[in-house]
Design an enzyme around this catalytic site. Structure first.
Site, short mmCIF file in Angstrom:
data_model
loop_
_atom_site.label_atom_id
_atom_site.label_comp_id
_atom_site.label_asym_id
_atom_site.label_seq_id
_atom_site.Cartn_x
_atom_site.Cartn_y
_atom_site.Cartn_z
N ASP A 194 -22.52 -13.46 0.35
CA ASP A 194 -23.56 -12.93 -0.04
C ASP A 194 -24.27 -13.83 -1.58
O ASP A 194 -23.07 -14.96 -1.97
CB ASP A 194 -24.32 -11.25 -0.98
CG ASP A 194 -25.57 -10.94 -0.62
OD1 ASP A 194 -26.03 -10.95 -1.09
OD2 ASP A 194 -25.42 -9.54 0.53
N ARG A 196 -46.70 -16.35 5.13
CA ARG A 196 -45.19 -15.95 5.90
C ARG A 196 -45.81 -17.57 5.54
O ARG A 196 -43.88 -17.75 5.97
CB ARG A 196 -46.35 -16.01 7.80
CG ARG A 196 -46.30 -14.82 8.39
CD ARG A 196 -46.64 -14.91 9.34
NE ARG A 196 -45.57 -15.62 10.51
CZ ARG A 196 -46.26 -16.45 11.70
NH1 ARG A 196 -47.36 -16.63 12.51
NH2 ARG A 196 -45.87 -16.57 12.48
N ARG A 247 -33.72 -0.35 21.80
CA ARG A 247 -35.18 0.38 21.67
C ARG A 247 -35.34 0.99 22.73
O ARG A 247 -35.87 1.88 23.41
CB ARG A 247 -36.23 -0.10 20.76
CG ARG A 247 -35.24 0.04 19.28
CD ARG A 247 -36.50 -1.21 18.11
NE ARG A 247 -35.68 -0.61 17.17
CZ ARG A 247 -36.02 -1.68 16.10
NH1 ARG A 247 -36.92 -2.83 16.34
NH2 ARG A 247 -35.90 -1.48 14.81
N HIS A 252 -38.23 -12.00 18.72
CA HIS A 252 -38.01 -10.79 18.27
C HIS A 252 -39.56 -10.24 17.26
O HIS A 252 -38.89 -10.20 15.44
CB HIS A 252 -36.56 -10.74 16.97
CG HIS A 252 -36.40 -9.18 16.73
ND1 HIS A 252 -36.11 -8.20 16.99
CD2 HIS A 252 -36.84 -9.40 15.07
CE1 HIS A 252 -35.57 -7.45 16.25
NE2 HIS A 252 -36.28 -7.81 14.58
#
Length: 332
Positions: free
Chosen positions: A43, A99, A163, A188
């Site tokens: 991380d 974006r 899903r 996705h």
């Protein structure tokens, strides 16, 4: 004969999905109940203390399969010798951000992680990109790690696939394990196309097509599709946090099927490098129906695509082409 441990990298490991994912890996959900693992957790520096806390908890959980933990903020140390890399770390879109700004942050993250994986990961390392925009992040990773074979780089659309299975199982009031062969095509994102035209349900009278059992095309071509497309947003609205446990579970499903194989007669959805199948432009990371055997995926061929589906496949391909161009413009 005890198996050698597999080294599994999770980036963004101190985050929400990471926190849900690492215990699943350590418990054998991803690679099976007899496969020892060494976890590599990466991380960013501001999360170092939190990451160390996760490491402490992994020690405290005393997982029998967990043979070691590397927790680091150094990308080289994190990538060294890994056999599987699950890329959860990325730059999330914040309110008011364009974006292009998000894309340019993620392009630089995936560019640097690509070269670290290329130089330091084990040969034949399998890479799964989870962080959004997942397809385009995976494409950037592929372009900046040319020595990693394209068949070893994928992105997560199994969450969308699961899903879709869940929606069908609820609608028909059947076990989700009895539903199979839904397909997620494309990106996705909210342009993905959840397709039930080849999906079946295992009933006492044998396998029956989902379309026949649901017998409501308006729902299948309308609300079902939009529910799956918008599910992530619905969870954020309800939880005030993005879906983590379902994403972690889907990542385990994706890797498990890729490494250990899909059941006979079952296909799953994976974002993989397009070879032009189904007239999808090559050079995109696009979600296709695949089967897996011996650690390799193969796009399922010969499925019929009706006119309704064709439009949906093309629409999501157009969005991916736009994203690819946007990502490339961030590089120049």
């Amino acid at each position: 004969m005890a198996k050698d441990p597999v080294r599994v990298l999770v980036t963004g490991a101190a985050g929400q999905i990471g926190y849900a994912l690492v215990p699943m890996i350590a418990r054998g959900v991803m690679l099976g109940p007899d496969q020892p693992v060494i976890l590599h957790m990466l991380d960013i520096a501001p999360a170092a203390e939190s990451l160390n806390g996760v490491k402490m908890e992994l020690v405290d959980a005393a997982f029998p399969l967990l043979k070691g933990v590397v927790a680091t903020t150094d990308v080289v140390e994190a990538c060294t010798g890994v056999n599987i890399a699950v890329m959860v770390g990325g730059f999330p879109r914040k309110e008011g951000m364009e974006r292009k700004d998000v894309m340019s942050k993620n392009v630089s993250i995936y560019k640097s992680q690509a070269s670290a994986l290329e130089k330091h990961a084990a040969a034949n390392c399998k890479v799964l990109v989870v962080a959004n925009p997942a397809n385009t992040n995976a494409l950037i990773l592929k372009e900046f790690a040319p020595s990693i074979p394209e068949r070893n780089i994928s992105c997560l659309t199994r969450l969308d696939h699961n899903r879709a299975l869940g929606q069908i199982s609820e609608r028909l009031n059947v076990q989700v394990s009895d539903v199979k062969n839904v397909i997620i095509w494309g990106n996705h994102s909210s342009t993905q196309y959840p397709d039930v035209n080849h999906a079946t349900v295992n009933t006492p009278a044998g396998e029956k097509p989902v379309r026949q059992l649901v017998s409501d095309d308006a729902w299948l071509n309308g609300e079902f599709i939009s529910t799956v497309q918008q599910r992530g947003a619905a969870i954020i609205k309800a939880r005030k946090l993005s879906s983590a446990l379902s994403a972690a579970s889907a990542a385990c499903d994706h890797i498990r099927d890729w490494v250990l194989g899909t059941p006979q007669g079952t296909f799953v959805s994976m974002g993989v490098y397009s070879d032009g199948s189904y007239n999808v432009p090559s050079g995109l990371i696009y979600s296709f129906p695949v089967t897996c055997a011996n650690g390799e995926w193969k796009i399922v061929q010969g499925l019929s695509i009706d006119e309704f589906s064709r439009k949906k496949l093309d629409l999501t391909a157009e969005e991916l082409t736009e994203e690819k161009n946007l990502a490339h413009s961030c590089l120049s």
